[in-house]
Each structure stands twice: as C-alpha cells, then as structure tokens.
Design a protein around this motif. Structure first.
Motif, mmCIF file in Angstrom:
data_model
loop_
_atom_site.group_PDB
_atom_site.id
_atom_site.type_symbol
_atom_site.label_atom_id
_atom_site.label_comp_id
_atom_site.label_asym_id
_atom_site.label_seq_id
_atom_site.Cartn_x
_atom_site.Cartn_y
_atom_site.Cartn_z
ATOM 1 N N MET A 94 -21.563 -26.786 -29.589
ATOM 2 C CA MET A 94 -21.401 -28.161 -29.205
ATOM 3 C C MET A 94 -22.153 -28.409 -27.903
ATOM 4 N N LYS A 95 -22.782 -29.551 -27.840
ATOM 5 C CA LYS A 95 -23.512 -29.932 -26.643
ATOM 6 C C LYS A 95 -22.532 -30.192 -25.495
ATOM 7 N N ARG A 96 -22.860 -29.699 -24.331
ATOM 8 C CA ARG A 96 -22.018 -29.883 -23.150
ATOM 9 C C ARG A 96 -21.998 -31.358 -22.755
ATOM 10 N N ILE A 97 -20.823 -31.846 -22.393
ATOM 11 C CA ILE A 97 -20.680 -33.229 -21.963
ATOM 12 C C ILE A 97 -21.138 -33.329 -20.511
ATOM 13 N N GLU A 98 -22.111 -34.181 -20.267
ATOM 14 C CA GLU A 98 -22.659 -34.338 -18.919
ATOM 15 C C GLU A 98 -22.461 -35.783 -18.469
ATOM 16 N N PHE A 99 -22.233 -35.957 -17.179
ATOM 17 C CA PHE A 99 -22.051 -37.277 -16.599
ATOM 18 C C PHE A 99 -23.102 -37.516 -15.535
ATOM 19 N N SER A 100 -23.518 -38.767 -15.416
ATOM 20 C CA SER A 100 -24.474 -39.122 -14.359
ATOM 21 C C SER A 100 -23.768 -39.018 -13.006
ATOM 22 N N ARG A 101 -24.541 -39.021 -11.953
ATOM 23 C CA ARG A 101 -23.974 -38.959 -10.605
ATOM 24 C C ARG A 101 -23.057 -40.159 -10.368
ATOM 25 N N GLU A 102 -23.475 -41.331 -10.862
ATOM 26 C CA GLU A 102 -22.674 -42.546 -10.686
ATOM 27 C C GLU A 102 -21.348 -42.451 -11.441
ATOM 28 N N GLU A 103 -21.381 -41.907 -12.673
ATOM 29 C CA GLU A 103 -20.148 -41.726 -13.446
ATOM 30 C C GLU A 103 -19.211 -40.743 -12.745
ATOM 31 N N THR A 104 -19.783 -39.641 -12.256
ATOM 32 C CA THR A 104 -18.994 -38.637 -11.547
ATOM 33 C C THR A 104 -18.342 -39.255 -10.314
ATOM 34 N N LYS A 105 -19.114 -40.017 -9.565
ATOM 35 C CA LYS A 105 -18.588 -40.661 -8.358
ATOM 36 C C LYS A 105 -17.441 -41.610 -8.708
ATOM 37 N N ALA A 106 -17.596 -42.367 -9.796
ATOM 38 C CA ALA A 106 -16.540 -43.287 -10.221
ATOM 39 C C ALA A 106 -15.275 -42.528 -10.620
ATOM 40 N N MET A 107 -15.428 -41.437 -11.362
ATOM 41 C CA MET A 107 -14.266 -40.649 -11.793
ATOM 42 C C MET A 107 -13.582 -39.984 -10.608
ATOM 43 N N VAL A 108 -14.370 -39.491 -9.668
ATOM 44 C CA VAL A 108 -13.800 -38.892 -8.462
ATOM 45 C C VAL A 108 -12.967 -39.945 -7.729
ATOM 46 N N GLY A 109 -13.477 -41.162 -7.644
ATOM 47 C CA GLY A 109 -12.733 -42.238 -7.006
ATOM 48 C C GLY A 109 -11.426 -42.532 -7.726
ATOM 49 N N ARG A 156 -14.248 -32.006 -13.106
ATOM 50 C CA ARG A 156 -15.057 -31.092 -13.926
ATOM 51 C C ARG A 156 -14.172 -30.155 -14.759
ATOM 52 N N PHE A 157 -13.063 -29.715 -14.178
ATOM 53 C CA PHE A 157 -12.116 -28.885 -14.929
ATOM 54 C C PHE A 157 -11.615 -29.652 -16.149
ATOM 55 N N PHE A 158 -11.148 -30.891 -15.938
ATOM 56 C CA PHE A 158 -10.634 -31.672 -17.059
ATOM 57 C C PHE A 158 -11.737 -32.010 -18.058
ATOM 58 N N ALA A 159 -12.922 -32.290 -17.575
ATOM 59 C CA ALA A 159 -14.032 -32.589 -18.483
ATOM 60 C C ALA A 159 -14.336 -31.381 -19.366
ATOM 61 N N GLU A 160 -14.317 -30.196 -18.765
ATOM 62 C CA GLU A 160 -14.638 -28.973 -19.517
ATOM 63 C C GLU A 160 -13.508 -28.561 -20.456
ATOM 64 N N LYS A 161 -12.279 -28.595 -19.959
ATOM 65 C CA LYS A 161 -11.157 -28.072 -20.737
ATOM 66 C C LYS A 161 -10.478 -29.117 -21.623
ATOM 67 N N MET A 162 -10.353 -30.335 -21.157
ATOM 68 C CA MET A 162 -9.659 -31.380 -21.914
ATOM 69 C C MET A 162 -10.628 -32.331 -22.613
ATOM 70 N N GLY A 163 -11.823 -32.436 -22.074
ATOM 71 C CA GLY A 163 -12.821 -33.346 -22.626
ATOM 72 C C GLY A 163 -13.052 -33.185 -24.122
ATOM 73 N N PRO A 164 -13.177 -31.951 -24.628
ATOM 74 C CA PRO A 164 -13.395 -31.780 -26.058
ATOM 75 C C PRO A 164 -12.272 -32.360 -26.928
ATOM 76 N N TYR A 165 -11.037 -32.330 -26.437
ATOM 77 C CA TYR A 165 -9.934 -32.926 -27.202
ATOM 78 C C TYR A 165 -10.125 -34.438 -27.337
ATOM 79 N N PHE A 166 -10.471 -35.082 -26.223
ATOM 80 C CA PHE A 166 -10.691 -36.524 -26.242
ATOM 81 C C PHE A 166 -11.938 -36.878 -27.052
ATOM 82 N N TYR A 167 -12.979 -36.072 -26.903
ATOM 83 C CA TYR A 167 -14.213 -36.281 -27.646
ATOM 84 C C TYR A 167 -13.955 -36.192 -29.148
ATOM 85 N N ASN A 168 -13.244 -35.141 -29.554
ATOM 86 C CA ASN A 168 -12.937 -34.969 -30.978
ATOM 87 C C ASN A 168 -12.068 -36.102 -31.503
#
Length: 84
Positions: free
Chosen positions: A1-16, A40-52
């Motif tokens: 599966m392709k790794r889920i990547e976020f732009s710098r702007e998306e990352t900044k928004a999620m951090v906020g 990043r932890f949630f994106a890596e570990k939980m992200g696939p559940y939400f993606y699926n």
C-alpha cells in the motif's frame, strides 16, 4: 500500500487541531514537535483503518449506483418473443 503523505500545510493544520484539542479538552499545552509526532503516529497506525473505511464506503456507493444503472438499462428493454 502506498504510504499516506500530507503536505506541509496539511501537517501544520493537523498539528494545530491536536494542540487545540489538548488545550480545550485536556487543559494542557503541547508543543509543535510532540503534536506532529502524535499526528504522524496516528497517521501511520490508525490512518489505514480510516482509509480502508473510506474505500468500503466508496465501494458501497458505487455498487448502489451500478445497481441503479443496471435497473435503468433493463427498463429500456423492449418486449420481444425472445426469452433469455
């Protein structure tokens, strides 16, 4: 599966959003680096559940639409003596 990547702007928004949550719900402050690590932890570990789940929901919509299209095509069929 392709790794889920976020732009710098998306990352900044999620951090906020994480920082807001910690402040509003937990009455704690969390810095940019820990918040990004948590994101990043949630994106890596939980992200696939939400993606699926999103894929399953999209597949269900497509199947429903295909059924509707199939019904629409059959509705166009004209009566003949030929039986399938």
């Amino acid at each position: 599966m392709k790794r889920i990547e976020f732009s710098r702007e998306e990352t900044k928004a999620m951090v906020g959003e994480i920082q807001d949550y910690f402040r509003e719900e937990l009455d704690q402050r969390i810095g940019d680096i820990p918040a990004e690590m948590l994101m990043r932890f949630f994106a890596e570990k939980m992200g696939p559940y939400f993606y699926n789940r999103g894929l399953y929901d999209a597949q269900a919509v497509l199947m429903q639409r295909m059924d509707e299209l199939t019904d629409a095509v059959y509705a166009l069929e004209q009566k003949t003596n030929f039986v399938r």
